[in-house]
Design a protein around this motif. Structure first.
Motif, mmCIF file in Angstrom:
data_model
loop_
_atom_site.group_PDB
_atom_site.id
_atom_site.type_symbol
_atom_site.label_atom_id
_atom_site.label_comp_id
_atom_site.label_asym_id
_atom_site.label_seq_id
_atom_site.Cartn_x
_atom_site.Cartn_y
_atom_site.Cartn_z
ATOM 1 N N GLU A 30 0.830 -1.211 0.000
ATOM 2 C CA GLU A 30 0.000 0.000 0.000
ATOM 3 C C GLU A 30 0.862 1.257 0.000
ATOM 4 O O GLU A 30 0.558 2.230 -0.690
ATOM 5 C CB GLU A 30 -0.924 -0.021 1.227
ATOM 6 C CG GLU A 30 -2.285 0.556 0.900
ATOM 7 C CD GLU A 30 -2.916 1.218 2.104
ATOM 8 O OE1 GLU A 30 -3.269 2.404 1.990
ATOM 9 O OE2 GLU A 30 -3.031 0.539 3.149
ATOM 10 N N HIS A 34 1.867 4.844 -3.028
ATOM 11 C CA HIS A 34 1.979 6.291 -2.778
ATOM 12 C C HIS A 34 3.382 6.822 -2.973
ATOM 13 O O HIS A 34 3.598 8.020 -2.898
ATOM 14 C CB HIS A 34 1.493 6.611 -1.356
ATOM 15 C CG HIS A 34 0.049 6.293 -1.163
ATOM 16 N ND1 HIS A 34 -0.952 7.197 -1.419
ATOM 17 C CD2 HIS A 34 -0.570 5.148 -0.780
ATOM 18 C CE1 HIS A 34 -2.121 6.626 -1.182
ATOM 19 N NE2 HIS A 34 -1.911 5.382 -0.796
ATOM 20 N N SER A 132 4.403 7.626 6.427
ATOM 21 C CA SER A 132 3.058 8.167 6.280
ATOM 22 C C SER A 132 3.061 9.683 6.508
ATOM 23 O O SER A 132 2.430 10.442 5.761
ATOM 24 C CB SER A 132 2.155 7.432 7.266
ATOM 25 O OG SER A 132 1.021 8.156 7.551
ATOM 26 N N ILE A 135 4.555 11.270 3.392
ATOM 27 C CA ILE A 135 3.606 11.260 2.272
ATOM 28 C C ILE A 135 2.575 12.378 2.452
ATOM 29 O O ILE A 135 2.190 13.056 1.512
ATOM 30 C CB ILE A 135 2.913 9.874 2.154
ATOM 31 C CG1 ILE A 135 3.931 8.829 1.685
ATOM 32 C CG2 ILE A 135 1.721 9.917 1.207
ATOM 33 C CD1 ILE A 135 3.443 7.386 1.797
ATOM 34 N N HIS A 136 2.167 12.602 3.712
ATOM 35 C CA HIS A 136 1.172 13.644 3.991
ATOM 36 C C HIS A 136 1.800 15.021 4.160
ATOM 37 O O HIS A 136 1.102 15.990 4.467
ATOM 38 C CB HIS A 136 0.368 13.278 5.250
ATOM 39 C CG HIS A 136 -0.445 12.032 5.099
ATOM 40 N ND1 HIS A 136 -0.779 11.227 6.151
ATOM 41 C CD2 HIS A 136 -0.988 11.446 4.001
ATOM 42 C CE1 HIS A 136 -1.499 10.194 5.714
ATOM 43 N NE2 HIS A 136 -1.617 10.309 4.412
ATOM 44 N N LYS A 141 7.325 13.466 14.439
ATOM 45 C CA LYS A 141 7.665 13.846 15.816
ATOM 46 C C LYS A 141 7.858 12.600 16.663
ATOM 47 O O LYS A 141 7.033 11.693 16.625
ATOM 48 C CB LYS A 141 6.528 14.674 16.425
ATOM 49 C CG LYS A 141 6.396 16.059 15.816
ATOM 50 C CD LYS A 141 7.355 17.015 16.472
ATOM 51 C CE LYS A 141 7.161 18.432 15.909
ATOM 52 N NZ LYS A 141 8.228 19.322 16.334
ATOM 53 N N GLU A 142 8.941 12.604 17.409
ATOM 54 C CA GLU A 142 9.217 11.485 18.309
ATOM 55 C C GLU A 142 8.756 11.835 19.713
ATOM 56 O O GLU A 142 8.917 12.961 20.152
ATOM 57 C CB GLU A 142 10.737 11.297 18.403
ATOM 58 C CG GLU A 142 11.274 10.178 17.596
ATOM 59 C CD GLU A 142 12.738 9.967 17.883
ATOM 60 O OE1 GLU A 142 13.444 10.925 18.234
ATOM 61 O OE2 GLU A 142 13.180 8.822 17.739
ATOM 62 N N SER A 143 8.244 10.841 20.431
ATOM 63 C CA SER A 143 7.904 11.082 21.833
ATOM 64 C C SER A 143 9.155 10.909 22.679
ATOM 65 O O SER A 143 10.111 10.264 22.279
ATOM 66 C CB SER A 143 6.837 10.073 22.256
ATOM 67 O OG SER A 143 6.866 9.898 23.647
ATOM 68 N N SER A 144 9.137 11.501 23.873
ATOM 69 C CA SER A 144 10.273 11.333 24.789
ATOM 70 C C SER A 144 10.110 10.112 25.685
ATOM 71 O O SER A 144 10.819 9.971 26.658
ATOM 72 C CB SER A 144 10.402 12.554 25.709
ATOM 73 O OG SER A 144 10.419 13.726 24.986
ATOM 74 N N LYS A 145 9.140 9.273 25.384
ATOM 75 C CA LYS A 145 8.909 8.142 26.294
ATOM 76 C C LYS A 145 10.154 7.260 26.408
ATOM 77 O O LYS A 145 10.943 7.163 25.475
ATOM 78 C CB LYS A 145 7.700 7.328 25.852
ATOM 79 C CG LYS A 145 7.827 6.701 24.491
ATOM 80 C CD LYS A 145 6.474 6.137 24.059
ATOM 81 C CE LYS A 145 6.550 5.728 22.593
ATOM 82 N NZ LYS A 145 5.240 5.398 22.055
ATOM 83 N N ASN A 230 14.167 16.628 17.848
ATOM 84 C CA ASN A 230 12.983 17.478 17.726
ATOM 85 C C ASN A 230 12.986 18.677 18.659
ATOM 86 O O ASN A 230 12.054 19.447 18.677
ATOM 87 C CB ASN A 230 11.732 16.651 18.020
ATOM 88 C CG ASN A 230 11.540 15.567 16.994
ATOM 89 O OD1 ASN A 230 11.727 15.813 15.810
ATOM 90 N ND2 ASN A 230 11.219 14.373 17.450
#
Lengths: 231, 350
Positions: A30, A34, A132, A135-136, A141-145, A230
């Protein structure tokens, strides 16, 4: 909509990160609706012209590869370090936690990197959300978890409490604590978190009677290996 | 002495009761999964565990505010947007949560107040409303327990349908709601009359449990509030920040930490998507990151203080209650062994 021209380039690596992408199977098909995939060694695709997005896996182990990564950067709009080899020169495995002298340079020693996909190997879901976003036309963005915070969501018993070394508290999450879920301590393949507290982690290991690996002491004075892309 | 209506349930009748309830409700209970005890849906009443010596890592919060929840899905069909709201599923399910301890019962009351503010959150409130709560009093304490200090246990004041107190070979069942009363009336063969000494037995049991707890000396909650307000700029916060690893575990296993992130997952062709909510932690730098990239709480001590002050100050301002229930889960899992009771003692001595 303009289809993104995408290349996947390999330096010195095991190509395991590419296998993670191929593991997406139908969902990869898929994605290919794109984007135009123009280069990928394992698929026999070759392309020497400009691309919108270059994924680069592997570390730089020779002058030829150093020239190659600069050449790829020169014709790529967005460049992504794919996996821990490209991101850190596989500091935690191939370089034996910073003690080995083999040449395994992270690609950001030679070129600017727009995004990192962390881990050894990368997480295929994370690859999907990054491609994704691209493409958009969004920023990824990465989380700090931390790995620790993902581990507790699985209601695992803490390996540190059992007396085993686990880098979960200082390692950036996103892997769903897959190693700990399989009863193996985290070895930090996703790199350090955003605001890690190495000295407190060393104190914590001491209080639990876990011996301190020397590379942790090295991290106390190391450069910003864990700095966020980030922030 | 307890004012609520009491009944007796002999222990060998508990499974019979839960079996009858399972005909009408989906039953959730502590159960054994791969050597760990966790709160989860059970298929058979034989899976119910009412006594355990390692408590579930995650509190019952997860059954009301799931770690990851799709709120609604949307799809473009013939230039129209079709929304399928998952709230319908929430409203349809009738649940019975068995084995909830006093601290968790208190936490659900706090979550109800938080999620009732403003327009309210129909997902969380919906689950709170259609879940029957059968609590059970602790027979022993964990080393981190201090619910007596936060006035949330070992006997809950409110927020349950039935609450069981283990005495010898029977439970004293405290009837906590009209729903609980109906269950008792419908099952008269199980809910026997209480003895006149049973209220006293509850009192004695509470005293015994309280005596086992390592709790700071009890103070009025406004005294605690004032002490925290006065202590905001004291030096000891930096000492805790030097120990804190910012790993975020204390948020995720806290029964009252409710902060979340919401995002859209959109399919590649931009015709379908879903809005998702996941738990988030105020210990993460990304928690206060805004669109411009600015981060408001870069300093580790400011993040640690945010969590503690939310429990003892901001929550009082917001819903009129402190939002710590004294379970001690946060320091039970803390890799740096930061004990909230030490912080409280320091603040009160401040």
């Amino acid at each position: 909509m303009h289809k993104l021209k995408v290349g996947i380039y390999s330096l010195s690596s095991c190509e395991g990160c590419i296998v993670q992408i191929l593991n997406l199977e139908e969902r990869l098909l898929e994605v290919l609706n794109h984007v135009d995939l123009v280069e990928c060694r394992v698929l026999g695709l070759k392309h020497d012209d400009e691309v919108d997005v270059a994924f680069v896996e592997g570390f730089v182990s020779s002058d030829e590869e150093a020239t190659k990564i600069k050449e790829i950067r020169g014709r790529s709009r967005i460049l992504i370090a794919l996996g821990d080899c490209a991101y850190s020169g596989m500091r935690f495995v191939a370089k034996d936690f910073g003690t080995s002298t083999i040449r395994a340079d992270p690609i950001n020693m030679y070129v600017n990197v727009d995004y990192h996909l962390r881990g050894c190997p990368i997480d295929s879901e994370e690859f999907l959300s990054l491609i994704s976003d691209l493409i958009h036309g969004k920023k990824f963005k990465e989380s700090s978890k931390t790995v620790c915070s993902e581990c507790i969501l699985l209601e695992n018993k803490c390996l540190l409490d059992k007396g085993f070394l686990c880098l979960g508290p200082i390692t950036r999450g996103g892997c769903n604590a897959i190693c700990i879920a399989n009863n193996k301590g985290c070895f930090g393949c996703r790199g350090l978190g955003d605001d890690v507290n190495i000295s407190a982690f060393i104190e914590s290991l001491k209080s639990k009677g876990i011996s301190i690996p020397s590379y942790l002491l090295g991290l106390l004075k190391g450069p910003g290996y864990g700095s966020s892309q980030n922030s | 002495m307890i004012k609520k209506a009491l009944r007796r349930i002999y222990k060998d009748k508990l499974r019979l009761l839960m079996g009858r309830l399972s005909e009408e409700y989906n039953i959730f209970s502590p159960k054994l999964v791969e050597g760990r005890i966790i709160f989860d849906r059970i298929d058979d009443v034989s899976e119910i565990i009412n006594e355990y010596h390692t408590r579930p890592v995650l509190p019952v919060k997860k059954l009301f505010l799931p770690q990851r929840e799709t709120l609604f899905e949307y799809e473009i069909v013939d230039n129209d947007v079709i929304i399928s709201d998952k709230l319908d599923l929430v409203a349809r399910e009738k649940r019975c949560i068995f084995g909830v301890r006093a601290c968790d019962i208190a936490s659900l009351q706090i979550l109800r107040r938080f999620f009732s503010r403003g327009p309210g959150d129909p997902y969380v409130i919906g689950r709170l409303s259609n879940s029957m709560i059968i609590g059970i009093m602790c027979n022993s304490v964990f080393p981190s327990c201090f619910c007596h200090f936060t006035d949330s246990g070992p006997l809950p004041k409110d927020g349950f349908d039935l609450f069981l107190v283990d005495v010898d070979d029977y439970f004293i069942a405290i009837i906590g709601s009209e729903r609980g009363n109906q269950i008792a009336s419908k099952n008269e063969d199980i809910f026997l009359d209480a003895n006149k000494d049973d209220a006293l037995a509850i009192d004695n049991k509470v005293k015994e449990i309280v005596s086992l707890m390592k709790s700071p000396p009890v103070v009025d909650q406004m005294v605690l509030y004032d002490a925290f307000v006065r202590s905001f700029n004291l030096d000891f916060w930096e000492d805790y920040a030097k120990k804190c690893l910012s790993c975020g575990k204390c948020n995720f296993n806290c029964p009252t930490c409710y902060c979340f992130d919401i995002f859209d997952e959109v399919d590649l062709d931009l015709r379908k998507g879903r809005r998702v909510r996941v738990w988030d932690s105020c210990h993460f730098l990304s928690f206060t990151r805004v669109a411009s990239g600015e981060i408001f709480r870069r300093n580790r001590s400011s993040r640690l203080k945010q969590r503690v002050y939310h429990k003892f100050v901001y929550s009082v301002n917001d819903i009129g209650l402190i939002s710590c229930v004294g379970c001690g889960r946060c320091f039970e899992v803390c890799p740096a062994s930061i004990d909230l009771r030490d912080i409280i003692t320091k603040v009160l001595c401040g």
